[in-house]
Design an enzyme around this catalytic site. Sequence first.
Site, PDB file in Angstrom:
ATOM      1  N   GLY A   1       0.835  -1.201   0.000  1.00 22.74           N
ATOM      2  CA  GLY A   1       0.000   0.000   0.000  1.00 22.74           C
ATOM      3  C   GLY A   1       0.867   1.247   0.000  1.00 22.74           C
ATOM      4  O   GLY A   1       1.917   1.265   0.637  1.00 22.74           O
TER       5      GLY A   1
ATOM      6  N   ASP B   1       1.681  -7.274  -5.392  1.00 22.97           N
ATOM      7  CA  ASP B   1       2.142  -8.561  -5.940  1.00 22.97           C
ATOM      8  C   ASP B   1       3.370  -9.097  -5.224  1.00 22.97           C
ATOM      9  O   ASP B   1       4.276  -8.348  -4.865  1.00 22.97           O
ATOM     10  CB  ASP B   1       2.456  -8.400  -7.431  1.00 22.97           C
ATOM     11  CG  ASP B   1       1.185  -8.315  -8.243  1.00 22.97           C
ATOM     12  OD1 ASP B   1       0.404  -9.275  -8.201  1.00 22.97           O
ATOM     13  OD2 ASP B   1       0.971  -7.277  -8.889  1.00 22.97           O
TER      14      ASP B   1
ATOM     15  N   GLY C   1       6.308  -2.301   3.355  1.00 25.24           N
ATOM     16  CA  GLY C   1       5.960  -2.677   4.725  1.00 25.24           C
ATOM     17  C   GLY C   1       6.297  -4.135   5.010  1.00 25.24           C
ATOM     18  O   GLY C   1       7.261  -4.684   4.459  1.00 25.24           O
TER      19      GLY C   1
ATOM     20  N   THR D   1       6.660  -6.635   2.073  1.00 27.11           N
ATOM     21  CA  THR D   1       7.854  -6.360   1.260  1.00 27.11           C
ATOM     22  C   THR D   1       9.115  -6.933   1.919  1.00 27.11           C
ATOM     23  O   THR D   1      10.017  -7.415   1.222  1.00 27.11           O
ATOM     24  CB  THR D   1       7.997  -4.827   1.062  1.00 27.11           C
ATOM     25  OG1 THR D   1       6.778  -4.357   0.496  1.00 27.11           O
ATOM     26  CG2 THR D   1       9.157  -4.475   0.162  1.00 27.11           C
TER      27      THR D   1
ATOM     28  N   THR E   1       5.053   2.308   6.048  1.00 24.37           N
ATOM     29  CA  THR E   1       3.633   1.983   6.206  1.00 24.37           C
ATOM     30  C   THR E   1       3.010   2.939   7.205  1.00 24.37           C
ATOM     31  O   THR E   1       3.645   3.311   8.209  1.00 24.37           O
ATOM     32  CB  THR E   1       3.367   0.537   6.686  1.00 24.37           C
ATOM     33  OG1 THR E   1       1.992   0.429   7.083  1.00 24.37           O
ATOM     34  CG2 THR E   1       4.212   0.097   7.868  1.00 24.37           C
TER      35      THR E   1
ATOM     36  N   ASP F   1       0.808   2.078   9.087  1.00 26.10           N
ATOM     37  CA  ASP F   1       0.443   1.259  10.257  1.00 26.10           C
ATOM     38  C   ASP F   1       1.534   1.243  11.340  1.00 26.10           C
ATOM     39  O   ASP F   1       1.270   0.839  12.465  1.00 26.10           O
ATOM     40  CB  ASP F   1       0.191  -0.199   9.829  1.00 26.10           C
ATOM     41  CG  ASP F   1      -1.011  -0.331   8.924  1.00 26.10           C
ATOM     42  OD1 ASP F   1      -1.690   0.678   8.685  1.00 26.10           O
ATOM     43  OD2 ASP F   1      -1.272  -1.450   8.452  1.00 26.10           O
TER      44      ASP F   1
ATOM     45  N   GLN G   1      -6.350   8.468   4.887  1.00 26.05           N
ATOM     46  CA  GLN G   1      -5.203   8.447   5.808  1.00 26.05           C
ATOM     47  C   GLN G   1      -3.884   8.221   5.082  1.00 26.05           C
ATOM     48  O   GLN G   1      -2.811   8.435   5.633  1.00 26.05           O
ATOM     49  CB  GLN G   1      -5.390   7.329   6.841  1.00 26.05           C
ATOM     50  CG  GLN G   1      -6.580   7.534   7.740  1.00 26.05           C
ATOM     51  CD  GLN G   1      -7.034   6.244   8.419  1.00 26.05           C
ATOM     52  OE1 GLN G   1      -6.759   6.034   9.574  1.00 26.05           O
ATOM     53  NE2 GLN G   1      -7.719   5.399   7.683  1.00 26.05           N
TER      54      GLN G   1
HETATM   55  O1  F6P Z   1      -0.931  -1.836   5.171  1.00 31.98           O
HETATM   56  C1  F6P Z   1      -1.319  -0.531   5.112  1.00 31.98           C
HETATM   57  C2  F6P Z   1      -2.816  -0.413   4.982  1.00 31.98           C
HETATM   58  O2  F6P Z   1      -3.097   0.939   4.826  1.00 31.98           O
HETATM   59  C3  F6P Z   1      -3.622  -1.031   6.134  1.00 31.98           C
HETATM   60  O3  F6P Z   1      -3.778  -0.206   7.229  1.00 31.98           O
HETATM   61  C4  F6P Z   1      -4.923  -1.354   5.451  1.00 31.98           C
HETATM   62  O4  F6P Z   1      -5.592  -2.390   6.121  1.00 31.98           O
HETATM   63  C5  F6P Z   1      -4.501  -1.771   4.094  1.00 31.98           C
HETATM   64  O5  F6P Z   1      -3.280  -1.096   3.839  1.00 31.98           O
HETATM   65  C6  F6P Z   1      -5.498  -1.460   3.005  1.00 31.98           C
HETATM   66  O6  F6P Z   1      -5.009  -1.947   1.811  1.00 31.98           O
HETATM   67  P1  F6P Z   1      -5.554  -1.599   0.362  1.00 31.98           P
HETATM   68  O7  F6P Z   1      -5.142  -0.213   0.031  1.00 31.98           O
HETATM   69  O8  F6P Z   1      -4.880  -2.592  -0.518  1.00 31.98           O
HETATM   70  O9  F6P Z   1      -7.034  -1.729   0.426  1.00 31.98           O
END
Ligand code: F6P
Length: 370
Positions: free
Chosen positions: A12, A75, A110, A113, A133, A135, A296
């Site tokens: 992400g 991926d 993150g 990776t 990340t 998170d 966010q």
């Molecule tokens: O891993 C980062 C994150 O933002 C998480 O907090 C969230 O659950 C996830 O990615 C969402 O992923 P995507 O953008 O693939 O829906």
Amino acid sequence: MAKKIGILTSGGDSPGLNTAIRGVGKSALNYYGMQLIGFRDGFRGMMENRTMKMNAANLSDILTRGGTILGTSRDKPHRMPVDGKIVDMTDVIVGNYHDNGLDALVCLGGGGTQKNALRLKAKGLNILTLPKTIDNDVAQTDITFGFDTALGIATDAIDRLHSTAHSHHRIIVVEIMGHRAGWLALGAGIAGGADVILIPEIPYAVESVAEAIRERSRLGKSFSIVAMAEGVVSKQEHEALLAKQNDKAGKAKEKKKTDAENDTQSQYAEKTVRLAKQLELLTGLEARVTILGHLQRGGIPSAADRLLATRLGTACTELISRGEYGVMVAARGEGTRPVKLEDVAGKVKTVPLDHPWIQSARLIGTNMGD
Ligand code: F6P
């Protein structure tokens, strides 16, 4: 001979990725006289050998830009969907590394990776990672870039929700990202003054949350803000999960579920709405839900994230110049430290139950759901 390095962003996106690309790129080209190429869209682009020239022109004016100029994907080299099948494309990626004449590959990402990087290290690639990340759940680093910006956004959202919750005498349940760790919900919850903070590390009892809200009403505060990480579980769900993990077949099923992160967004939303409805019934107050979602992750990185991403990016090229590979460049105190990928991959940095943030939250009377 000048070293040639490749760079990609994976998983992400998060604010600060472009700053980190710039930090790696400018120091590599200008200071160390290295060559740099980018791969588009993470490991997928590397598998398809879709490259991007990295030069002074495209490294300029990206410091404050959100997202990643390279594009990203979730991926994994060893499990890539190709023509409707899941295929191991690791050898293709390794081949493209050599065909491009690379001396090193830098992967910005993150938790996932770090695992992918370790697999490529095992295939003999000179690989380095940077922890990214929102998170903040990557092991062995004080902090990940993206977190500070997301913390600011989520805190601002809670601030704004206060006035509307207050005016309507409502409960507002705000869902904050973080499926494995509650750093973001906890940090924003404290900074924004949430009355209840729920994080994945502490299974919650709905009755405890409801009682905290009823107590506020008794004290004349007829509104409440519940900051809830998307990955929270109730005590019952937690017990059911433990029971499943004790059962071998259940364990395999749970593993599969965590891998399919992309499918869980609606499940999180369902849980959040369910909690809001339960709280309405138990407190007699009206409840509303706000899901902050990808807001966010978007937009301009904070100053702290820009500093961090630049610090990590430049430390990375310094390591490459010394021929140090197979590591994640971690943030430690004011500086950085290379940490072996083996010590990071597959580990999650959750919030310790005795963390000072949790203690502070409890001391100011925040309900933590237990
Ligand atoms: O891993 C980062 C994150 O933002 C998480 O907090 C969230 O659950 C996830 O990615 C969402 O992923 P995507 O953008 O693939 O829906």
